[in-house]
Scaffold this active site. Structure first.
Site, PDB file in Angstrom:
ATOM      1  N   HIS A  56       1.785 -24.581  54.749  1.00 12.70           N
ATOM      2  CA  HIS A  56       0.584 -23.904  55.228  1.00 12.70           C
ATOM      3  C   HIS A  56      -0.710 -24.568  54.763  1.00 12.70           C
ATOM      4  CE1 HIS A  56       3.252 -20.723  56.478  1.00 12.70           C
ATOM      5  NE2 HIS A  56       3.642 -20.488  55.237  1.00 12.70           N
ATOM      6  N   HIS A 219       5.054 -17.805  60.323  1.00 13.25           N
ATOM      7  CA  HIS A 219       6.420 -18.304  60.151  1.00 13.25           C
ATOM      8  C   HIS A 219       7.219 -18.158  61.445  1.00 13.25           C
ATOM      9  CE1 HIS A 219       5.119 -16.702  56.151  1.00 13.25           C
ATOM     10  NE2 HIS A 219       5.415 -17.949  55.827  1.00 13.25           N
TER      11      HIS A 219
END
Length: 331
Positions: A56, A219
């Site tokens: 991320h 996700h």
């Protein structure tokens, strides 16, 4: 999916090593998966720790720095760090005034941070508080806001709490600011493509070439709807309206706007979105303060974008404008 890497099992460790070598004036590795500021604070202050899975960047590790975070614990791609690593992160961040744990609302992270907190309380007598980022409006209805995921909006928590800690504020005050910030922050994202985890080698989900999904998580968690790709203005309109329903921006309000790339979406397209979003905010009479456009919280090479609005009062605006320095955000 082609990727520039060596061995998939070394992906995270080599990423962190490269980050710290490239920005040695900002980051330091005390363990392979533990990233701290290059220089520890020279006076007592509240420590701020975050943690979560890799994949991320700049979240989580990138926001370690002056006026921001003190330590980040890093897990495998999309996987929580261990409780032992989190406990070490808390010890590393402790500088005499206690430690705030500020991270996303995900089950694995909560479980491991809770265990870490119990460990350092018993073994080291370190006082900790916790604030969860839960800004993703697509992941639960307002009446179940405690179930919402933490996504790009958590960077506002990092910024405000970090600025307050630099003032020498108490742990309770820093915690209050972090909680206040997250309560005034909302995010929604949309995805156009999937992403590929290095160790897996294929997309985490399938989506048609002419499709998009509104509200998808970072996700690949299911969103609100999947349909044919819409225009940038239509996407911006829906994203803004979903956030405005909860924030109710009006004349006299101040708001920071974050238009964020989920990884592969280029700046040009982000600015097209921002162009429409700014027009919509201006129509409410609210004033935009410190807009952010770029890659601030990603999901590997996912194509898509998220919109975050952080509603500011005078206190939060002052903290938003306070000095901060990391490789990805400088004020």
């Amino acid at each position: 999916m082609k990727k520039i890497l060596n061995k998939p099992e070394n992906y995270v460790d080599e990423t962190l090593a490269g980050l710290c070598l490239a920005h040695s004036d900002i980051y330091r590795q005390t363990q392979p998966r533990l990233i701290t500021r290059s220089k520890k604070a020279d006076k007592p202050k509240v420590g701020i720790v975050t943690g979560g899975g890799s994949g991320h960047l700049p979240v989580f590790t990138g926001y370690v720095g002056e006026g921001l975070l003190d330590v980040a614990a890093v897990g495998d791609v999309f996987a929580s760090p261990s409780a032992d690593l989190m406990a070490d992160a808390i010890r590393e961040a402790n500088n005499g005034l206690g430690v705030l744990l500020l991270y996303g609302n995900y089950g694995g992270d909560i479980m491991n941070f809770d265990m870490a907190t119990e460990t350092v309380d018993f073994e080291d007598d370190i006082r900790c508080t916790t604030v969860l980022a839960a800004d993703d409006v697509a992941s639960a209805k307002p009446e179940e806001a405690h179930k919402r995921r933490g996504v790009a909006g958590m960077i506002y928590g990092f910024k405000m709490a970090g600025a307050k800690a630099e003032e020498g504020a108490t742990l309770d005050e820093v915690t209050r600011i972090a909680q206040k910030t997250m309560e005034n922050t909302r995010t929604i994202g949309c995805a156009l493509t999937s992403c590929t985890l290095p160790a897996v080698g294929h997309p985490t989900f399938e989506i048609g070439e002419d499709e998009m999904e509104m509200g998808m998580g970072i996700h690949g968690e299911p969103g609100i709807w999947r349909d044919k790709l819409r225009s940038a203005d239509d996407i911006a309109q829906e994203m803004f309206e979903r956030l405005q329903t909860e924030l109710s921006l009006k004349t006299g309000d101040k708001v920071s706007v974050l238009v964020n790339s989920l990884g592969a979406t280029p700046l040009e397209e982000l600015y097209i979105l921002y162009n429409k979003i700014a027009q919509l905010i201006n129509k409410t009479g609210a004033t935009i303060v410190h807009p952010l456009v770029g890659r601030y919280a990603t999901s590997m090479e996912m194509t898509g974008a998220s919109l975050t609005l952080c509603k500011l009062d005078d206190e939060l605006e002052t903290l938003m404008n306070a000095p901060a320095h990391c490789a990805f955000w400088r004020v």
